[in-house]
Design an enzyme around this catalytic site. Structure first.
Site, PDB file in Angstrom:
ATOM      1  N   CYS A  40       0.986 -17.326 -22.125  1.00 34.98           N
ATOM      2  CA  CYS A  40       0.083 -18.009 -23.058  1.00 34.98           C
ATOM      3  C   CYS A  40      -0.562 -19.185 -22.339  1.00 34.98           C
ATOM      4  O   CYS A  40       0.126 -19.978 -21.700  1.00 34.98           O
ATOM      5  CB  CYS A  40       0.845 -18.488 -24.285  1.00 34.98           C
ATOM      6  SG  CYS A  40      -0.179 -19.492 -25.386  1.00 34.98           S
ATOM      7  N   CYS A 100       1.161 -18.714 -31.223  1.00 41.22           N
ATOM      8  CA  CYS A 100       0.662 -20.086 -31.400  1.00 41.22           C
ATOM      9  C   CYS A 100      -0.859 -20.121 -31.509  1.00 41.22           C
ATOM     10  O   CYS A 100      -1.440 -21.182 -31.732  1.00 41.22           O
ATOM     11  CB  CYS A 100       1.120 -20.987 -30.245  1.00 41.22           C
ATOM     12  SG  CYS A 100       0.126 -20.862 -28.743  1.00 41.22           S
ATOM     13  N   THR A 139       0.832  -1.210   0.000  1.00 42.87           N
ATOM     14  CA  THR A 139       0.000   0.000   0.000  1.00 42.87           C
ATOM     15  C   THR A 139       0.865   1.258   0.000  1.00 42.87           C
ATOM     16  O   THR A 139       0.516   2.246  -0.643  1.00 42.87           O
ATOM     17  CB  THR A 139      -0.970   0.019   1.201  1.00 42.87           C
ATOM     18  OG1 THR A 139      -0.272  -0.415   2.362  1.00 42.87           O
ATOM     19  CG2 THR A 139      -2.156  -0.879   0.970  1.00 42.87           C
ATOM     20  N   ASN A 147       0.543  -6.398  11.163  1.00 42.50           N
ATOM     21  CA  ASN A 147      -0.531  -5.985  10.262  1.00 42.50           C
ATOM     22  C   ASN A 147      -1.338  -4.865  10.902  1.00 42.50           C
ATOM     23  O   ASN A 147      -1.510  -4.841  12.116  1.00 42.50           O
ATOM     24  CB  ASN A 147      -1.472  -7.162   9.957  1.00 42.50           C
ATOM     25  CG  ASN A 147      -2.470  -6.839   8.849  1.00 42.50           C
ATOM     26  OD1 ASN A 147      -2.054  -6.502   7.738  1.00 42.50           O
ATOM     27  ND2 ASN A 147      -3.753  -6.909   9.144  1.00 42.50           N
ATOM     28  N   CYS A 191       0.737 -22.559 -24.828  1.00 43.81           N
ATOM     29  CA  CYS A 191       2.137 -23.026 -24.886  1.00 43.81           C
ATOM     30  C   CYS A 191       2.957 -22.533 -23.686  1.00 43.81           C
ATOM     31  O   CYS A 191       4.105 -22.914 -23.535  1.00 43.81           O
ATOM     32  CB  CYS A 191       2.788 -22.583 -26.204  1.00 43.81           C
ATOM     33  SG  CYS A 191       3.221 -20.825 -26.259  1.00 43.81           S
ATOM     34  N   ARG A 196      -9.235  -5.910  -2.042  1.00 48.03           N
ATOM     35  CA  ARG A 196     -10.338  -6.464  -1.263  1.00 48.03           C
ATOM     36  C   ARG A 196     -10.806  -5.494  -0.183  1.00 48.03           C
ATOM     37  O   ARG A 196     -11.721  -5.795   0.564  1.00 48.03           O
ATOM     38  CB  ARG A 196      -9.918  -7.816  -0.661  1.00 48.03           C
ATOM     39  CG  ARG A 196      -9.680  -8.857  -1.757  1.00 48.03           C
ATOM     40  CD  ARG A 196      -9.289 -10.219  -1.200  1.00 48.03           C
ATOM     41  NE  ARG A 196      -8.096 -10.149  -0.381  1.00 48.03           N
ATOM     42  CZ  ARG A 196      -8.082 -10.325   0.920  1.00 48.03           C
ATOM     43  NH1 ARG A 196      -9.192 -10.594   1.548  1.00 48.03           N
ATOM     44  NH2 ARG A 196      -6.968 -10.223   1.581  1.00 48.03           N
ATOM     45  N   SER A 249      -0.803  -8.883   5.940  1.00 45.53           N
ATOM     46  CA  SER A 249      -1.821  -9.808   5.417  1.00 45.53           C
ATOM     47  C   SER A 249      -2.885 -10.033   6.480  1.00 45.53           C
ATOM     48  O   SER A 249      -2.569 -10.151   7.668  1.00 45.53           O
ATOM     49  CB  SER A 249      -1.183 -11.145   5.047  1.00 45.53           C
ATOM     50  OG  SER A 249      -2.187 -12.102   4.729  1.00 45.53           O
ATOM     51  N   GLN A 296       1.505 -12.970  -1.440  1.00 48.12           N
ATOM     52  CA  GLN A 296       0.188 -13.043  -2.080  1.00 48.12           C
ATOM     53  C   GLN A 296       0.042 -11.931  -3.119  1.00 48.12           C
ATOM     54  O   GLN A 296      -0.928 -11.907  -3.862  1.00 48.12           O
ATOM     55  CB  GLN A 296      -0.915 -12.880  -1.016  1.00 48.12           C
ATOM     56  CG  GLN A 296      -0.887 -13.957   0.051  1.00 48.12           C
ATOM     57  CD  GLN A 296      -1.828 -13.615   1.202  1.00 48.12           C
ATOM     58  OE1 GLN A 296      -1.492 -12.871   2.111  1.00 48.12           O
ATOM     59  NE2 GLN A 296      -3.022 -14.164   1.157  1.00 48.12           N
ATOM     60  N   HIS A 355       0.199 -16.234  -5.809  1.00 50.30           N
ATOM     61  CA  HIS A 355      -0.935 -15.857  -6.665  1.00 50.30           C
ATOM     62  C   HIS A 355      -0.470 -15.405  -8.045  1.00 50.30           C
ATOM     63  O   HIS A 355      -1.227 -14.749  -8.765  1.00 50.30           O
ATOM     64  CB  HIS A 355      -1.784 -14.782  -5.978  1.00 50.30           C
ATOM     65  CG  HIS A 355      -2.464 -15.279  -4.728  1.00 50.30           C
ATOM     66  ND1 HIS A 355      -2.994 -14.448  -3.770  1.00 50.30           N
ATOM     67  CD2 HIS A 355      -2.693 -16.548  -4.275  1.00 50.30           C
ATOM     68  CE1 HIS A 355      -3.512 -15.175  -2.788  1.00 50.30           C
ATOM     69  NE2 HIS A 355      -3.346 -16.444  -3.064  1.00 50.30           N
TER      70      HIS A 355
HETATM   71 ZN   LIG Z   1       1.366 -19.784 -27.117  1.00 45.54          ZN
END
Ligand SMILES: [Zn+2]
Length: 251
Positions: A127, A154, A26, A217, A130, A34, A192, A99, A119
């Site tokens: 992609c 691809c 932050t 926190n 691939c 959230r 967190s 996270q 995450h």
């Molecule tokens: Zn690809």
């Protein structure tokens, strides 16, 4: 004055597992999605299944990511990210499990070998067929002009390498995080609420084995009442961590 107990734990520990959440970013101008003014009050999440199935959902997803990318590409690491790099250089860090998808730990200099982005990350485009990765800027520039979700050479669908709603975490990330929890001699959770699983279970793997567990926190977390919490500091990570690290590394 740095917190004395936190400083002492940092000084004696040599294999620290750090788990970070939105509160670490932050101060870099990245909002907590959230939170009460977060993006989810204005948008609905696009689930991975929808992304794969529908061009309309892909436009909605890329439109949302374009909004956050404009914040991410300007964001710079803050003193909390830098304090973790200082601990790493002092050979006190066994893993940084985050996270956050903003890439700021990596930008600050945390080694890729020690970093687990559970995450995923918005700093790479991947992609879905691939699995080739590429830099985000050209894709966002193209999408903002054409409104056409980009595709790989691809033919596969391109998506920021963030884990979407409805998409499984990478097994290798959870394995690395769990392995770090088993060898850690201190666990620190920073910024967190410890409410999103399985990421929030990582510190408990260590804590339930008797490893000291520190939570920093601003506001309550889901682990506050957990019997294995050693030290609980309420406040801004950027105000609390850097001075304690500086003090702990002073000889
Ligand atoms: Zn690809």
């Amino acid at each position: 004055m740095p917190d004395r107990a936190l400083t002492d734990w940092l000084r004696v520990s040599t294999s620290i597992l750090v788990v970070t959440g939105a509160g670490v970013s932050t101060a870099s101008g990245i909002p907590d999605y959230r939170g009460p003014s977060g993006v989810w009050t204005r948008r609905r999440p696009v689930y991975y299944e929808e992304f794969l199935a529908s061009e309309e959902a892909r436009v909605e997803y890329w439109d949302f990511k374009l909004e956050t990318w404009n914040q991410y590409r300007q964001a710079r690491p803050n003193p909390a990210h830098q304090a973790l790099v200082a601990l790493e250089r002092a050979q006190k860090i066994t893993a940084v499990v985050t996270q956050n998808v903003d890439g700021l730990h990596r930008a600050a200099g945390t080694s890729p070998e020690l970093l687990v982005e559970v995450h995923g990350t918005d700093r790479l485009i991947e992609c879905q067929r691939c699995h080739a990765t590429s830099e985000p800027d050209p894709h966002f520039d193209a999408f903002s002009q054409t409104r056409i979700p980009p595709r790989c050479q691809c033919g596969g669908l391109l998506k920021p390498a963030t884990i979407s709603f409805g998409q499984s975490l990478r097994a290798s990330d959870l394995e690395r995080a769990t392995a770090a929890a088993l060898r850690a001699d201190l666990v620190i959770a920073l910024g967190s609420t410890l409410s999103v699983y399985p990421a929030a279970s990582i510190p408990l793997v260590a804590a339930t084995r008797g490893t000291p567990y520190i939570i920093v926190n601003q506001g309550p977390t889901d682990h506050d009442a957990h019997p294995s919490v050693t030290l609980r500091l309420d406040g801004d990570v950027v105000a609390i961590l850097p001075p304690a690290v500086e003090q702990a590394l002073r000889h």
